[in-house]
Design a protein around this motif. Structure first.
Motif, PDB file in Angstrom:
ATOM      1  N   ALA A 195       0.834  -1.198   0.000  1.00 30.53           N
ATOM      2  CA  ALA A 195       0.000   0.000   0.000  1.00 30.53           C
ATOM      3  C   ALA A 195       0.874   1.256   0.000  1.00 30.53           C
ATOM      4  CB  ALA A 195      -0.942  -0.017   1.203  1.00 30.53           C
ATOM      5  N   SER A 196       1.935   1.252   0.838  1.00 33.77           N
ATOM      6  CA  SER A 196       2.842   2.399   0.883  1.00 33.77           C
ATOM      7  C   SER A 196       3.428   2.665  -0.490  1.00 33.77           C
ATOM      8  CB  SER A 196       4.035   2.130   1.806  1.00 33.77           C
ATOM      9  OG  SER A 196       3.623   2.006   3.112  1.00 33.77           O
ATOM     10  N   ARG A 197       3.916   1.594  -1.105  1.00 26.58           N
ATOM     11  CA  ARG A 197       4.563   1.724  -2.386  1.00 26.58           C
ATOM     12  C   ARG A 197       3.617   2.334  -3.408  1.00 26.58           C
ATOM     13  NH1 ARG A 197       4.321  -0.830  -6.522  1.00 26.58           N
ATOM     14  NH2 ARG A 197       5.901  -0.420  -8.088  1.00 26.58           N
ATOM     15  N   ALA A 198       2.364   1.887  -3.359  1.00 27.10           N
ATOM     16  CA  ALA A 198       1.374   2.358  -4.320  1.00 27.10           C
ATOM     17  C   ALA A 198       1.119   3.848  -4.163  1.00 27.10           C
ATOM     18  CB  ALA A 198       0.077   1.580  -4.145  1.00 27.10           C
ATOM     19  N   VAL A 199       1.150   4.346  -2.918  1.00 27.24           N
ATOM     20  CA  VAL A 199       0.867   5.771  -2.715  1.00 27.24           C
ATOM     21  C   VAL A 199       2.075   6.619  -3.086  1.00 27.24           C
ATOM     22  CG1 VAL A 199       0.093   7.473  -1.043  1.00 27.24           C
ATOM     23  CG2 VAL A 199      -0.821   5.181  -0.978  1.00 27.24           C
ATOM     24  N   ILE A 200       3.279   6.080  -2.845  1.00 24.70           N
ATOM     25  CA  ILE A 200       4.480   6.833  -3.240  1.00 24.70           C
ATOM     26  C   ILE A 200       4.523   6.958  -4.760  1.00 24.70           C
ATOM     27  CG2 ILE A 200       6.991   6.891  -3.165  1.00 24.70           C
ATOM     28  CD1 ILE A 200       6.634   4.906  -0.755  1.00 24.70           C
ATOM     29  N   SER A 201       4.115   5.900  -5.460  1.00 28.20           N
ATOM     30  CA  SER A 201       4.157   5.944  -6.915  1.00 28.20           C
ATOM     31  C   SER A 201       2.975   6.721  -7.481  1.00 28.20           C
ATOM     32  CB  SER A 201       4.173   4.531  -7.495  1.00 28.20           C
ATOM     33  OG  SER A 201       2.888   3.955  -7.422  1.00 28.20           O
TER      34      SER A 201
ATOM     35  N   ALA B 139      10.881   1.864 -11.360  1.00 30.32           N
ATOM     36  CA  ALA B 139      10.000   0.950 -10.626  1.00 30.32           C
ATOM     37  C   ALA B 139       8.749   1.688 -10.168  1.00 30.32           C
ATOM     38  CB  ALA B 139      10.734   0.350  -9.431  1.00 30.32           C
ATOM     39  N   LEU B 140       8.907   2.966  -9.817  1.00 35.45           N
ATOM     40  CA  LEU B 140       7.735   3.716  -9.359  1.00 35.45           C
ATOM     41  C   LEU B 140       6.790   4.056 -10.507  1.00 35.45           C
ATOM     42  CD1 LEU B 140       8.978   6.128  -6.576  1.00 35.45           C
ATOM     43  CD2 LEU B 140       7.589   4.083  -6.382  1.00 35.45           C
ATOM     44  N   LYS B 141       7.277   3.958 -11.751  1.00 37.03           N
ATOM     45  CA  LYS B 141       6.392   4.209 -12.895  1.00 37.03           C
ATOM     46  C   LYS B 141       5.480   3.009 -13.118  1.00 37.03           C
ATOM     47  CE  LYS B 141       8.135   7.969 -15.357  1.00 37.03           C
ATOM     48  NZ  LYS B 141       9.570   8.126 -15.031  1.00 37.03           N
ATOM     49  N   PHE B 142       5.842   1.880 -12.531  1.00 38.16           N
ATOM     50  CA  PHE B 142       5.026   0.688 -12.712  1.00 38.16           C
ATOM     51  C   PHE B 142       3.848   0.707 -11.751  1.00 38.16           C
ATOM     52  CE2 PHE B 142       6.519  -2.722 -15.545  1.00 38.16           C
ATOM     53  CZ  PHE B 142       7.532  -2.026 -16.160  1.00 38.16           C
ATOM     54  N   THR B 143       2.679   1.008 -12.279  1.00 35.97           N
ATOM     55  CA  THR B 143       1.469   0.929 -11.465  1.00 35.97           C
ATOM     56  C   THR B 143       0.736  -0.347 -11.881  1.00 35.97           C
ATOM     57  OG1 THR B 143       0.152   2.145 -13.046  1.00 35.97           O
ATOM     58  CG2 THR B 143       1.315   3.442 -11.405  1.00 35.97           C
ATOM     59  N   ALA B 144      -0.449  -0.524 -11.355  1.00 32.23           N
ATOM     60  CA  ALA B 144      -1.213  -1.740 -11.634  1.00 32.23           C
ATOM     61  C   ALA B 144      -1.340  -1.989 -13.138  1.00 32.23           C
ATOM     62  CB  ALA B 144      -2.591  -1.635 -10.991  1.00 32.23           C
ATOM     63  N   VAL B 145      -1.503  -0.910 -13.911  1.00 31.97           N
ATOM     64  CA  VAL B 145      -1.700  -1.048 -15.356  1.00 31.97           C
ATOM     65  C   VAL B 145      -0.480  -1.710 -16.003  1.00 31.97           C
ATOM     66  CG1 VAL B 145      -2.033   0.252 -17.485  1.00 31.97           C
ATOM     67  CG2 VAL B 145      -3.196   0.972 -15.398  1.00 31.97           C
ATOM     68  N   GLU B 146       0.716  -1.171 -15.686  1.00 28.32           N
ATOM     69  CA  GLU B 146       1.941  -1.689 -16.281  1.00 28.32           C
ATOM     70  C   GLU B 146       2.215  -3.120 -15.815  1.00 28.32           C
ATOM     71  OE1 GLU B 146       1.715   1.351 -15.052  1.00 28.32           O
ATOM     72  OE2 GLU B 146       2.066   2.612 -16.808  1.00 28.32           O
ATOM     73  N   VAL B 324      11.290   0.448   0.712  1.00 28.41           N
ATOM     74  CA  VAL B 324      10.113  -0.398   0.500  1.00 28.41           C
ATOM     75  C   VAL B 324      10.604  -1.774   0.053  1.00 28.41           C
ATOM     76  CG1 VAL B 324       7.973  -0.646  -0.775  1.00 28.41           C
ATOM     77  CG2 VAL B 324       8.819   1.606  -0.230  1.00 28.41           C
ATOM     78  N   PRO B 325      10.156  -2.826   0.722  1.00 28.70           N
ATOM     79  CA  PRO B 325      10.628  -4.153   0.335  1.00 28.70           C
ATOM     80  C   PRO B 325       9.972  -4.622  -0.952  1.00 28.70           C
ATOM     81  CG  PRO B 325       9.012  -4.339   2.089  1.00 28.70           C
ATOM     82  CD  PRO B 325       9.216  -2.864   1.840  1.00 28.70           C
ATOM     83  N   SER B 326      10.751  -5.305  -1.821  1.00 31.31           N
ATOM     84  CA  SER B 326      10.157  -5.796  -3.056  1.00 31.31           C
ATOM     85  C   SER B 326       9.792  -7.263  -2.954  1.00 31.31           C
ATOM     86  CB  SER B 326      11.126  -5.576  -4.225  1.00 31.31           C
ATOM     87  OG  SER B 326      12.347  -6.213  -3.959  1.00 31.31           O
ATOM     88  N   ASN B 327      10.217  -7.938  -1.911  1.00 28.66           N
ATOM     89  CA  ASN B 327       9.789  -9.315  -1.723  1.00 28.66           C
ATOM     90  C   ASN B 327       9.865  -9.662  -0.231  1.00 28.66           C
ATOM     91  OD1 ASN B 327      12.545  -9.903  -1.181  1.00 28.66           O
ATOM     92  ND2 ASN B 327      12.905 -10.245  -3.360  1.00 28.66           N
TER      93      ASN B 327
END
Lengths: 328, 500
Positions: A195-201, B139-146, B324-327
């Motif tokens: 959730a955090s990551r989604a809001v930062i992006s 990586a931050l450009k990747f949202t649900a759509v991407e 932010v952890p990626s895994n």
């Protein structure tokens, strides 16, 4: 009939005796034989886990037996909680978890295999970690008043990331929206860090989440802080008003971590554990560590904890039922 | 110049004697758990986390990181020798690596795996040092759509990758997707196909399924072939090492694998599975003769091994730059930082430069150590093939059981693995490849989650998938792949290649 009455009388007399006798004949150290397990129903590295590993060695010194931390993740903490609920009621199996999760479980999971209030016995609350409500800079607001005005002018434009359907931050978002008469979209994620990551992006634009996970981004200007839950402003972010000051409901929403054991554990044992827990929570190094976790120590009696649980089951569970958030 | 200063600072931290020692300890533990099937880095790091409490933050992080990338080295060993993936990331290595071993080229396969891992590890270290910031911005450009589009591409790759019937591999992908539906749906909170079993509410874990379908299924099948002697070639060091021709063939695959792994590793969610699978599919696509794959193609080992190691290392980027952890493993590392009293977040890089750059520099030192540990060990591992089946198999089954139990201290996973073993045996009998099923299982839930989230955020507007440029490009690639696959000419060629 008669025997039953006698039995009931005897039982209540016994209970009363146990209750009264507690301060005078606390359980002895040798009541704990063999290892005591603290079950953490989440993956290692989280707040519950860190607290368990902080408290574990100190508890071991106090009750003079080894204390093991066991991670048993799964099903939003229900798997580990169930293991403790079904353990032998001898005070040797403890549960340390975010008890907000526990209090919502009966409403969220109708298939739950245990009763959180009967099969588990509260020992004591450990800490409270307030929530921070923050928005992505693109929203362009920085005060609670502006946020509400924005939400009213743009219904559905605020998208609130939560850490899962029925999670306490989801319930908090619903409660706030209802009380303020605003509409925002609740977007569920798989856990708080997603959730955090989604809001930062900027995928979602609003978040209500723990301070340690959120404040660093506020400081770094990747998010804009709006308000914090809890009774007081945060020492690390004094300019953020509390929910209460902002006119938001759900002032007590946040992470509540508590220690429990198996239901039916004799009261002297529970009280002994409570007394030791309180002593541990009074230690300066423990308080410092808890402050690092963005929390404040909340020591109290088992009865206080039971009351809190009872209350949360009603209020948070009520929101879940009202909004049909059942996992069924 | 700032980069050089940072690197110097990092090297001076990483090359302190005690940090080198912890790096070595981490790498050794990592290799060991990588070799043991089923016992993965996550439970190991979890177990060791409390012990790092007393260490300095840099030493603790260096050791824990060593375990993680060390496991990527070790994981390929059992995959190649006995077709049991030591780690999820080495599932793909089983396909061609084990085939090479059966042809008596186990030493070459192991050495190529180690060299590819080293090469990828070295490049990835440089990538982290130089490209951390731009990559985390990407990586931050990747949202649900991407993500949705990327995952579609991954699934199409699964079909491309399979050798044999397209029908069968499609069926396997779909079966994997279906199994992936089990558990609580992220978007609605509804429990699907759990039948009231609490253990199923988080879905089916990847590790027991992979262990059962691949390793144990293969073991059952092996028990049938009574007298098959495993080919163990000469044990002289020179014969174990790959020839110049082998290296020349493997090197481009290493390069491509490293590139894929470096990029995909940064994206959260794809986890350990996406980079090697994608690398394998790519190798098969660019190969002049794709029919060699599945029959011991050296590129099929080099590409995925490079990809998984590069991915393992670049998955540190979101942790270091964003906090932010990626895994799941990075979440543990965050826990380790917090236990040390370091607040993870975007400031870590500026506030704790010695820690961050020390960690980065230690990765290169660790990779070098791993190469030095692993190359001489190749001979030892190969001689493992001489252990009689009656001793080897019970040991593998035992380790698989311990490992799967350790994932979440639950017996449920052990039973799940044993059930999958029977299914795996059945798959071998009817001649289907289980790899696409695994990819479906891993990617399916994420595909659905991101698809529905993308639509939720766009108010149900399907055009978002083509309006976002990155997503549009990814979907374009999918369309081209599909067209190429469906065009009759290609189909005919595929058939010819298969009948050969």
């Amino acid at each position: 009939m008669k025997t039953r009455m006698i039995r009931a009388l005897a039982l209540s007399a016994f209970a009363a005796a146990a209750f009264v006798a507690v301060p005078f004949s606390a359980a002895k150290a040798q009541d704990f034989k063999g290892p005591v397990r603290i079950v953490v129903p989440f993956a290692p590295g989280g707040t519950s886990d860190i607290l368990a590993r902080l408290i574990g060695p100190k508890l071991s010194d106090a009750i003079k037996t080894s204390v093991i931390v066991e991670n048993k993740p799964g099903a939003a903490g229900n798997l580990g909680a169930e293991a403790v609920a079904k353990a032998k009621p001898d005070g040797h199996t403890l549960l340390l978890m975010d008890v907000g999760n526990l209090s919502t479980a009966p409403s969220l999971f109708p298939d739950l295999n245990f009763n959180i209030q009967k099969d588990l016995a509260p020992i004591g609350m450990v800490m409270f970690g307030p929530y921070v409500l923050a928005v992505h800079p693109s929203v362009g607001v920085s005060t609670p008043k502006d946020l509400v005005a924005y939400a009213k002018a743009n219904p559905g434009k605020l998208t609130v990331a939560n850490s899962g359907v029925g999670a306490v931050n989801h319930i908090t978002a619903i409660t706030i929206a209802k009380a303020l008469g605003i509409q925002w979209k609740n977007v569920p994620y798989k856990g708080g860090s997603a959730a955090s990551r989604a809001v930062i992006s900027g995928e979602s634009n609003t978040i209500i989440n723990g301070t340690t996970a959120t404040l660093p981004f506020v400081v770094n200007k990747q998010l804009v802080g709006i308000a914090v839950s809890g009774d007081q402003r945060l020492p690390t972010a004094k300019d953020l008003p509390t929910f209460k000051e902002a006119g938001f409901p759900a002032g007590d929403a946040g992470t509540w971590q508590g220690l429990l054991t198996t239901g039916g554990t004799p009261a002297p044992l529970v009280n002994k554990l409570n007394a030791e827990l309180k002593k541990i929570l009074a230690m300066p190094d423990v308080q410092a560590k808890i402050a690092e976790q963005g929390g404040v120590v909340k020591a109290g009696s088992p009865a206080d904890f039971a009351k809190w649980l009872d209350n949360s089951v009603k209020t948070w569970g009520g929101v879940i039922k009202e909004n049909g958030l059942k996992a069924q | 110049m700032e980069l050089l200063d940072n690197l110097m600072l990092g090297l001076s931290t990483a090359f302190q004697f005690k940090n080198l020692l912890f790096c070595l300890i981490g790498a050794l533990i990592g290799t060991a758990i990588g070799v043991l099937p089923g016992i993965g880095p996550i439970p190991t790091v979890a177990l060791l986390l409390p012990f790092t409490f007393g260490l300095e933050p840099a030493s603790a992080m260096i050791m824990l990181a060593g375990i993680f990338y060390g496991a990527q080295y070790g994981g390929s060993t059992t995959a190649i020798l006995v077709n049991v993936p030591g780690e999820t990331s080495s599932v793909v290595t089983c396909i061609d690596g084990h085939e090479m071993a059966r042809q008596g080229r186990a030493g070459t396969a192991l050495a190529i795996a180690a060299l590819s891992s080293f090469f990828a590890g070295t490049v990835a270290t440089v990538v982290i040092a130089v490209l951390s910031l731009p990559l985390s911005a990407l990586a931050l450009k990747f949202t649900a759509v991407e993500y949705f589009s990327l995952l579609v591409l991954g699934l199409i790759a699964a079909v491309v990758m399979a050798h044999g019937s397209v029908m069968k591999s499609l069926a396997m992908v779909l079966l994997g997707l279906l199994i992936g539906l089990i558990g609580i749906d992220v978007n609605s909170g509804v429990a699907r196909m759990t039948f009231g079993i609490t253990e199923l509410s988080d879905g089916i874990d990847f590790v027991p399924v992979a262990m059962g379908l691949f390793g144990l299924g293969e073991i059952i099948a092996n028990l049938e072939r009574k007298d098959e002697r495993r080919v163990v070639t000469s044990q002289r060091f020179r014969d174990l090492m790959p020839s110049w021709a082998d290296l020349k063939q493997a090197f481009p695959a290493m390069l491509r694998g490293t590139a894929i792994g470096s990029v995909l590793g940064v994206l959260p969610g794809g986890g350990a599975a996406l980079p090697p699978f994608t690398a394998y599919a790519l190798e098969k696509k660019v190969a002049r003769d794709p029919s060699r794959f599945g029959k011991g193609a050296i590129e099929g080992v080099a590409g995925p091994e490079a990809a998984n190691n590069a991915g393992a290392q670049t998955s540190f980027i979101p942790l270091l730059t964003l906090g932010v952890p990626s895994n799941a493993l990075m979440a543990l590392m965050i826990g380790a930082l917090m236990m040390q009293g370091i607040q993870p977040g975007p400031q870590v890089m500026t506030e704790q430069p010695a820690l961050v750059w020390g960690l980065i520099a230690s990765m290169w030192a660790g990779n070098l150590m791993l190469l030095v540990i692993n190359l001489p060990l190749v001979g030892v591992w190969v001689s493992m093939l001489k252990i009689p089946y009656r001793l080897l198999f019970p040991a593998i089954v035992l380790f698989c059981c311990i490992g799967t139990y350790g994932i979440s201290n639950s017996l449920f996973n052990v039973w799940l693995m044993l059930g999958c073993a029977v299914i795996g045996y059945f798959f071998i009998k009817i001649g289907v490849e289980p790899a696409p099923l695994l990819l479906g299982l891993v990617l399916g839930p994420q595909l659905e989650e991101n698809f529905r989230r993308a639509l939720l955020l766009s108010d149900g507007d399907f055009t978002v998938f083509i309006r976002h440029p990155i997503s549009a490009v990814l979907l374009g690639v999918v369309a081209i792949l599909l067209l190429a696959m469906l065009s009759p000419a290609v189909l005919r060629k595929r058939k010819e290649a298969l009948t050969e």
